[in-house]
Design an enzyme around this catalytic site. Structure first.
Site, short mmCIF file in Angstrom:
data_model
loop_
_atom_site.label_atom_id
_atom_site.label_comp_id
_atom_site.label_asym_id
_atom_site.label_seq_id
_atom_site.Cartn_x
_atom_site.Cartn_y
_atom_site.Cartn_z
N LEU A 32 54.84 34.97 72.73
CA LEU A 32 54.71 33.77 72.52
C LEU A 32 53.64 32.55 72.90
CD1 LEU A 32 58.59 33.09 73.39
CD2 LEU A 32 57.73 33.75 71.14
N GLU A 70 51.82 28.43 71.93
CA GLU A 70 52.02 27.02 71.85
C GLU A 70 52.71 26.86 70.24
OE1 GLU A 70 52.95 23.48 73.10
OE2 GLU A 70 52.65 25.11 74.29
N HIS A 117 54.69 28.98 68.65
CA HIS A 117 55.97 29.30 68.71
C HIS A 117 56.74 28.14 69.36
CE1 HIS A 117 54.26 33.35 68.67
NE2 HIS A 117 55.07 33.51 67.63
N GLY A 147 56.74 28.50 60.68
CA GLY A 147 55.27 27.96 60.86
C GLY A 147 54.60 27.81 59.61
N ASP A 207 52.14 30.73 58.16
CA ASP A 207 52.34 31.63 57.29
C ASP A 207 52.94 30.97 56.21
OD1 ASP A 207 52.13 34.35 58.98
OD2 ASP A 207 53.08 32.83 60.23
P1 AMP Z 1 55.09 35.38 64.62
O1 AMP Z 1 55.55 35.64 65.99
O2 AMP Z 1 53.64 35.64 64.28
O3 AMP Z 1 55.94 36.31 63.42
O4 AMP Z 1 55.47 33.95 64.02
C1 AMP Z 1 56.84 33.52 64.46
C2 AMP Z 1 56.74 32.22 63.46
O5 AMP Z 1 55.98 31.24 64.31
C3 AMP Z 1 56.61 32.07 62.32
O6 AMP Z 1 57.25 31.26 61.65
C4 AMP Z 1 54.98 31.60 62.26
O7 AMP Z 1 54.44 31.13 61.14
C5 AMP Z 1 55.21 30.79 63.43
N1 AMP Z 1 53.68 30.42 64.06
C6 AMP Z 1 52.85 31.46 64.47
N2 AMP Z 1 51.53 30.99 64.62
C7 AMP Z 1 51.84 29.64 64.48
C8 AMP Z 1 51.02 28.44 64.75
N3 AMP Z 1 49.64 28.85 65.22
N4 AMP Z 1 51.43 27.27 64.54
C9 AMP Z 1 52.82 26.95 63.93
N5 AMP Z 1 53.66 28.02 63.75
C10 AMP Z 1 53.17 29.36 64.10
#
Ligand code: AMP
Length: 300
Positions: free
Chosen positions: A39, A41, A43, A152, A155
């Protein structure tokens, strides 16, 4: 905060809490934040939004079926202890942290597949990726039955695909897209940023910098068409010797349809997205900028 591994146990826990609230004459709102852990910032920003609910569920699961055979499933960064500490700090109520055997106890014969929206961008370079995402998110929705789920805009294609899935299948959940969180210097936060060498990280700043510069040029009238925008971004990125472009694309959002080459950005109805995927060594980074029809980014 409680930590649960078994889907059935989480289903019972949520049901129990909903019944307990109903007995008091209250309805419970449940917010879900699906992640793959490690995780950061970005997340945390989703978790803070989710705090508007009575119960915040954070799922941490590195989902094998959304990784291709030559991708980084095995070496994807993991740190359960650090994640749990951060979750606690952010006021999470329930962490759902299953192992692969809990989510996929036997070879499944069902998958959820969204067409069209998954054919371009990351769908083109990562065949099967979005089937893995829509399938696991459907499973999470059935396990948690959230009222709100937070994703987020980092994506952005995932947001478009999941919104379509929710609409098409009448899923009783509201998706909440959240803005991209960046480092001070502009780099979009990602669990994969730890793979970057110092030199790669320095050059990777070209993603956010080129998007920012492009927005200025659109506002000043220097970039007027989708083709100009694409060419500008491509040139800027290729000025970095370590950058290998996977795609640079400018599409409608959330429909993800191609724009006519000479379409004037300011005259296009609805939002458009400039989306980038660029490799630095074996690390593939993505970034994007959403433009409203007046060329104002709302999720910069
Ligand atoms: P992940 O753990 O990379 O699968 O991401 C989990 C969630 O966090 C997804 O909805 C991502 O789009 C969101 N997320 C990842 N990085 C960011 C970021 N820099 N800013 C905002 N949301 C993010």
């Amino acid at each position: 905060m409680i930590v649960i591994q078994e889907p059935a146990e989480l289903q019972s826990e949520i049901k129990r809490r909903r019944f307990a609230a109903a007995r008091m004459g209250r309805e419970l709102s449940v917010g879900l934040v699906p992640t793959m852990g490690y995780l950061h910032e970005g997340h945390a920003s989703l978790l803070r939004k989710a705090r508007a609910n009575d119960v915040v569920v954070l799922s941490i699961f590195v989902n094998p079926i959304q990784f291709g055979p030559n991708e980084d499933f095995e070496r994807y960064p993991r740190d359960a202890q650090r994640d749990l500490a951060l979750a606690e700090q952010e006021g999470v109520d329930i962490v759902f942290m299953p192992e692969v055997k809990h989510m996929y106890p036997q070879r499944a014969k069902t998958k959820v597949q969204v067409s069209d929206l998954t054919s371009g961008l990351c769908g083109a370079s990562r065949p099967g990726h979005f089937d893995g995402v829509t399938t696991v998110v459907s499973k999470l929705f059935h396990i948690v039955v959230p009222d709100f789920a937070y994703f987020g805009m980092k994506d952005a294609q995932q947001v478009a695909v999941l919104s379509q899935m929710v609409r098409d299948l009448n899923m009783n959940v509201t998706l909440v897209p959240c803005p991209i969180v960046r480092e001070q210097d502009g780099l979009a936060l990602s669990s994969r940023n730890v793979y970057l060498s110092d030199e790669q990280r320095e050059q990777a700043l070209v993603l956010s910098a080129s998007l920012k510069e492009a927005r200025q040029r659109i506002d000043e009238g220097g970039i007027t068409t989708a083709a100009d925008l694409k060419a500008f971004l491509t040139d800027r990125i290729l000025s970095k010797p370590l950058a290998e472009i996977d795609y640079v694309d400018v599409l409608t959002f959330p429909g993800l349809e191609a724009l006519p080459e000479n379409a004037k950005i300011q005259e296009i109805e609805g939002d458009i997205i400039a989306a980038l995927a660029v490799k630095f060594g074996s690390t593939r980074l993505i970034d994007n900028m959403l433009l409203q029809k007046k060329g104002v980014a709302i999720y910069a």
